[in-house]
Every structure is written in structure tokens, then in C-alpha cells.
Design a protein around this motif. Sequence first.
Motif, PDB file in Angstrom:
ATOM      1  N   VAL A  20       0.859  -1.176   0.000  1.00 49.73           N
ATOM      2  CA  VAL A  20       0.000   0.000   0.000  1.00 49.73           C
ATOM      3  C   VAL A  20       0.900   1.232   0.000  1.00 49.73           C
ATOM      4  O   VAL A  20       1.820   1.342   0.801  1.00 49.73           O
ATOM      5  N   GLY A  21       0.650   2.104  -0.963  1.00 52.34           N
ATOM      6  CA  GLY A  21       1.488   3.279  -1.164  1.00 52.34           C
ATOM      7  C   GLY A  21       2.469   2.998  -2.283  1.00 52.34           C
ATOM      8  O   GLY A  21       3.394   2.219  -2.112  1.00 52.34           O
ATOM      9  N   CYS A  22       2.245   3.579  -3.431  1.00 50.39           N
ATOM     10  CA  CYS A  22       3.057   3.261  -4.614  1.00 50.39           C
ATOM     11  C   CYS A  22       3.859   4.456  -5.100  1.00 50.39           C
ATOM     12  O   CYS A  22       3.992   4.704  -6.289  1.00 50.39           O
ATOM     13  N   GLY A  23       4.411   5.195  -4.153  1.00 47.46           N
ATOM     14  CA  GLY A  23       5.303   6.299  -4.483  1.00 47.46           C
ATOM     15  C   GLY A  23       6.718   5.792  -4.724  1.00 47.46           C
ATOM     16  O   GLY A  23       6.930   4.609  -5.012  1.00 47.46           O
ATOM     17  N   ARG A  24       7.684   6.684  -4.581  1.00 50.93           N
ATOM     18  CA  ARG A  24       9.093   6.370  -4.877  1.00 50.93           C
ATOM     19  C   ARG A  24       9.617   5.130  -4.148  1.00 50.93           C
ATOM     20  O   ARG A  24      10.300   4.307  -4.727  1.00 50.93           O
ATOM     21  N   ILE A  25       9.316   5.023  -2.861  1.00 53.38           N
ATOM     22  CA  ILE A  25       9.900   3.948  -2.061  1.00 53.38           C
ATOM     23  C   ILE A  25       9.365   2.571  -2.478  1.00 53.38           C
ATOM     24  O   ILE A  25      10.036   1.556  -2.302  1.00 53.38           O
ATOM     25  N   ALA A  26       8.180   2.521  -3.050  1.00 55.86           N
ATOM     26  CA  ALA A  26       7.588   1.239  -3.460  1.00 55.86           C
ATOM     27  C   ALA A  26       8.463   0.534  -4.491  1.00 55.86           C
ATOM     28  O   ALA A  26       8.612  -0.692  -4.454  1.00 55.86           O
ATOM     29  N   GLU A  27       9.052   1.284  -5.388  1.00 56.57           N
ATOM     30  CA  GLU A  27       9.929   0.683  -6.404  1.00 56.57           C
ATOM     31  C   GLU A  27      11.102  -0.032  -5.738  1.00 56.57           C
ATOM     32  O   GLU A  27      11.495  -1.119  -6.136  1.00 56.57           O
ATOM     33  N   HIS A  28      11.646   0.582  -4.706  1.00 55.91           N
ATOM     34  CA  HIS A  28      12.767  -0.026  -3.983  1.00 55.91           C
ATOM     35  C   HIS A  28      12.335  -1.361  -3.364  1.00 55.91           C
ATOM     36  O   HIS A  28      13.049  -2.351  -3.448  1.00 55.91           O
TER      37      HIS A  28
END
Length: 161
Positions: A20-28
Motif C-alpha cells: 500500500v502506497g506506490c510512491g518512490r519507495i515502493a519501487e525499492h
Amino acid sequence: MSEINIREQGKTGKYKVGLVGCGRIAEHHLKFLVQFKNIEIIALCDEFVENAKKLGHRYGIEKILSSYNDLINDYEIDVIHILTPPQYHYDQALKAINKGIHVFIEKPMALSHDETIKLISQAEIMGVKICPNFINLFNPVLIEAMSAIRKIGRASCRERV
């Protein structure tokens, strides 16, 4: 990477993970999660669905949701990665814990000491794990900075008068 072991795996032999939460950190998170053989990413969730769709397309994840409640109530999830802004962490983590879902959460876990203690206590009661992400703990720059601080004894901050 090989395998992760949290608790007995489901019928598929894989841990079912939701983000949940697909901003920058999600890619990591995703770039590491997809390397494990025993991880199945069930769904991505973000109120800004386009963020989730972009990541889903990049990583071959088809199930895209805009509702966190739908994610934890309608899908069999073993572990949730909470990657949303900090003001949402407590409520999202508590809901997952109460559903028996393990929680991997970006820091801060909550916005107060009392909320953090409540999350830890509830996780113990429910028999699930809650783990804050300390992504920079092994960052070479941070390690070097900490080493330099240890050499001088201790760091302090002084105001100019």
C-alpha cells in the motif's frame, strides 16, 4: 536471493504480499521482493491508482486497487508493506495486525510513542510480526558518518548566542 521465512507458507508455498502506497519507495521494495522465489505479490494499492498501475506494469503485477480496506479484507495476504505517508501508518498497521497480517512498515511506525507501543503490543497479542524499515542502516555514507562520530566521542548541537 533465496527464501524468506516468517511463518508457515500458504498452500502455494509462497508468502502472499500486498503493498500500500506506490510512491518512490515502493519501487525499492519491489525490486527486492521480486527476487525471492517464495514471494507472490498479490496486489498494489494506492489512492492515486495511476501510481500503482505504472508499478504494476513495470513488475508484472495485475491486481491494482485504490482501497486499502479492499486489499486487506478481500485478498489473502500474509504480509503487508505499508509505504504510505506517516500520518496513515498507525491506522493501516493496526487494521492489518487485527486481521492477522504481518506488517513491514516504513518509518516512523506511528506519530507518537503511545501509538507505537500500541502497535507492538497488538502485534504480540495477534501473533504477528511488525517490522519498521531502516533502509539506511547499511548505507555506506551513514556507516562512514557514524564511524566519524564515534571517533570524536559524541555528537552534540550548540546554539550560537
